[in-house]
Enzyme design. Sequence first.
Site, PDB file in Angstrom:
ATOM      1  N   LYS A 156       9.859 -39.363  30.122  1.00 34.12           N
ATOM      2  CA  LYS A 156       9.896 -40.315  29.013  1.00 34.12           C
ATOM      3  C   LYS A 156      10.243 -41.714  29.527  1.00 34.12           C
ATOM      4  CE  LYS A 156      11.441 -36.882  25.593  1.00 34.12           C
ATOM      5  NZ  LYS A 156      12.426 -36.557  24.548  1.00 34.12           N
ATOM      6  N   GLY A 162      10.778 -42.718  20.059  1.00 33.79           N
ATOM      7  CA  GLY A 162       9.885 -42.349  18.975  1.00 33.79           C
ATOM      8  C   GLY A 162       8.564 -41.785  19.462  1.00 33.79           C
ATOM      9  N   GLY A 163       8.579 -41.218  20.671  1.00 34.42           N
ATOM     10  CA  GLY A 163       7.367 -40.562  21.163  1.00 34.42           C
ATOM     11  C   GLY A 163       6.437 -41.475  21.952  1.00 34.42           C
ATOM     12  N   GLU A 198      13.250 -34.695  31.199  1.00 35.38           N
ATOM     13  CA  GLU A 198      13.892 -33.639  30.405  1.00 35.38           C
ATOM     14  C   GLU A 198      13.077 -32.363  30.513  1.00 35.38           C
ATOM     15  OE1 GLU A 198      15.955 -36.157  26.698  1.00 35.38           O
ATOM     16  OE2 GLU A 198      14.140 -35.004  26.352  1.00 35.38           O
ATOM     17  N   PHE A 200      10.964 -29.603  28.903  1.00 36.75           N
ATOM     18  CA  PHE A 200      10.145 -29.679  27.689  1.00 36.75           C
ATOM     19  C   PHE A 200      10.466 -28.494  26.787  1.00 36.75           C
ATOM     20  CE2 PHE A 200       6.205 -28.798  25.268  1.00 36.75           C
ATOM     21  CZ  PHE A 200       6.144 -29.994  24.560  1.00 36.75           C
ATOM     22  N   GLU A 273      19.254 -38.665  16.355  1.00 36.72           N
ATOM     23  CA  GLU A 273      18.151 -37.691  16.350  1.00 36.72           C
ATOM     24  C   GLU A 273      18.439 -36.533  17.295  1.00 36.72           C
ATOM     25  OE1 GLU A 273      14.244 -40.581  15.685  1.00 36.72           O
ATOM     26  OE2 GLU A 273      14.371 -39.323  17.451  1.00 36.72           O
ATOM     27  N   ARG A 290      19.040 -48.604  13.017  1.00 32.20           N
ATOM     28  CA  ARG A 290      18.482 -49.360  11.878  1.00 32.20           C
ATOM     29  C   ARG A 290      18.473 -48.461  10.646  1.00 32.20           C
ATOM     30  NH1 ARG A 290      14.152 -47.344  14.966  1.00 32.20           N
ATOM     31  NH2 ARG A 290      13.031 -45.772  13.754  1.00 32.20           N
ATOM     32  N   ARG A 336       5.128 -39.791   2.894  1.00 31.60           N
ATOM     33  CA  ARG A 336       4.718 -41.172   3.195  1.00 31.60           C
ATOM     34  C   ARG A 336       3.236 -41.295   2.895  1.00 31.60           C
ATOM     35  NH1 ARG A 336       7.402 -43.037   8.910  1.00 31.60           N
ATOM     36  NH2 ARG A 336       9.457 -42.090   8.623  1.00 31.60           N
TER      37      ARG A 336
HETATM   38  C1  MV4 Z   1      10.597 -33.813  23.308  1.00 28.50           C
HETATM   39  C2  MV4 Z   1       9.828 -32.682  22.997  1.00 28.50           C
HETATM   40  C3  MV4 Z   1      10.041 -31.531  23.743  1.00 28.50           C
HETATM   41  N1  MV4 Z   1      10.959 -31.535  24.721  1.00 28.50           N
HETATM   42  N2  MV4 Z   1      11.494 -33.752  24.305  1.00 28.50           N
HETATM   43  C4  MV4 Z   1       8.569 -36.855  20.225  1.00 28.50           C
HETATM   44  C5  MV4 Z   1       9.204 -37.936  19.458  1.00 28.50           C
HETATM   45  C6  MV4 Z   1      10.444 -38.282  20.170  1.00 28.50           C
HETATM   46  N3  MV4 Z   1      11.469 -38.584  19.231  1.00 28.50           N
HETATM   47  C7  MV4 Z   1      10.752 -37.065  20.989  1.00 28.50           C
HETATM   48  N4  MV4 Z   1       9.585 -36.236  20.988  1.00 28.50           N
HETATM   49  C8  MV4 Z   1       9.582 -35.054  21.630  1.00 28.50           C
HETATM   50  N5  MV4 Z   1      10.473 -34.953  22.636  1.00 28.50           N
HETATM   51  C9  MV4 Z   1      11.653 -32.637  24.982  1.00 28.50           C
HETATM   52  N6  MV4 Z   1      12.563 -32.585  25.970  1.00 28.50           N
HETATM   53  C10 MV4 Z   1       8.895 -32.781  21.977  1.00 28.50           C
HETATM   54  C11 MV4 Z   1       8.743 -33.971  21.307  1.00 28.50           C
HETATM   55  C12 MV4 Z   1       7.712 -34.010  20.309  1.00 28.50           C
HETATM   56  C13 MV4 Z   1       6.344 -33.923  20.679  1.00 28.50           C
HETATM   57  C14 MV4 Z   1       5.933 -33.871  22.004  1.00 28.50           C
HETATM   58  C15 MV4 Z   1       4.592 -33.767  22.335  1.00 28.50           C
HETATM   59  C16 MV4 Z   1       3.619 -33.741  21.336  1.00 28.50           C
HETATM   60  C17 MV4 Z   1       3.995 -33.825  20.009  1.00 28.50           C
HETATM   61  C18 MV4 Z   1       5.356 -33.925  19.670  1.00 28.50           C
HETATM   62  C19 MV4 Z   1       5.713 -34.020  18.338  1.00 28.50           C
HETATM   63  C20 MV4 Z   1       7.038 -34.120  18.005  1.00 28.50           C
HETATM   64  C21 MV4 Z   1       8.029 -34.122  19.004  1.00 28.50           C
END
Ligand code: MV4
Length: 455
Positions: A156, A162-163, A198, A200, A273, A290, A336
């Site tokens: 990341k 926020g992705g 991280e 997954f 979060e 925020r 939304r």
């Molecule tokens: C992750 C995860 C799985 N493992 N982190 C997406 C938004 C952000 N706030 C964090 N996100 C994610 N973090 C770890 N360690 C899965 C997501 C995730 C996601 C990842 C890939 C494709 C679609 C997703 C949808 C929601 C959250």
Amino acid sequence: MFKKVFIPNRGEIALRIIRSCKELGLTSIIGYSEGDKNSLPVQLADEKICIGPPSPGESYLNIPSIVSAMEITGAEAVHPGYGFLSENIPFVEICEASRIIFIGPTAENIKLMGDKSLARKTVKKNKVPVIPGYEENDYEKAFAHAKKIGFPVIIKASAGGGGRGMRIVNSPEEFKKMWETCQEEAKISFGEEKVYLEKFLERPRHIEIQILCDGKGKILVFPERDCSIQRRHQKLIEESPSPFVDEKLRKKLYRYAYRVARGINYKNAGTVEFLVNSDRIPYFIEMNTRIQVEHPITELVTGIDLVKSQILIAEGEKLKINQEDIRINCHAIECRINAEDPENDFIPSPGKIKKLILPGGPGIRIDTHIYEGYVVPPYYDSLVMKLITYGKTREEAIERMIRALNETVIEGIKTTIPLYKEIFSHPIFLSGRYSVGWLEKYLLSKNKKNQEVKK
Ligand code: MV4
């Protein structure tokens, strides 16, 4: 004490802030772009001043223009809403160095949590669990850690969130390439190449805790919001409480969110979060410094006005609410509604609202800036209405959502309402057993079926 609040924002959130100002007897001043001159918040604010052309860079993100507008109008405080300048460190620093009160956290708070790898390190020090991983931007050490924790891992961007700027790595062979691509993209998108690692998590739920801190020692934590119904990291439906969270998990989430807030001496409203795995183990992922789009469901569940609270905290008031006053009084769900075509890969659908009929009756709240004859401009995000329903139970909130969706008429633009009608009759949603990947999988399977029909 301040009397004049500047709002350099637009759409439903600008209107939401104007409404709280009016209830508190404060003068609202909207700073608007030329693209929003006919908007409802511009009509309803006590004072208005144009801050530039439609493009956000020249208006809602234009700090010199906004600072000048605050000077000219004699604004004493600024509420940034969400997006735009809400987490802009230079802007908050300018406010702190001047006589303008920023209605939100300190620049220091935003800095600490805006750097996502620093945020991870900080919360770890405060005994808040994070997903197994590695925070340093060091390829060799990160690769060694990836092999230790096991694949898949996720890389990341530290300045992302926020992705944005994430890469899933399934095997050690892909690691080097992914690490480099992620760094390059981070450099381009955020101006900083720093990334972190991280493990997954498969099929987690996205669960978040609203907090409110008065900066005088009181920290309040609120019932969780489940934001697992997402598409391309955009939340589409949020609900509170989560159908997945039991009292034991809720207590944990409260404790961790409290520790995050206390650990950084947080001030004003924020959201912590978490990702929660199928064994109900929560891990901190990031913090939003925020007010968020989905704040109304928390307001309905608890009966507490979060925007009003933000303003009172900024005025220097001590929070009068106690933690015991925060209870789950009902179940609330938000859709939304976007000006997008869900049948056509969600392409934006700006244009004139030719006809508008809004739902009503028990258990419904609508936060929207649209009206019949309004032209949805093409320059900004496509959120046109938040349809929020509540009831004694989840079932009642859902029944009301279905009724409200069926009552709503929006003609002239395409909206995501048809998709919501499908989701609220889907057994997986109704069972409450969805996770972050569910909606996109559902949309894919729907597309496949449609293509087969066309063949
Ligand atoms: C992750 C995860 C799985 N493992 N982190 C997406 C938004 C952000 N706030 C964090 N996100 C994610 N973090 C770890 N360690 C899965 C997501 C995730 C996601 C990842 C890939 C494709 C679609 C997703 C949808 C929601 C959250």
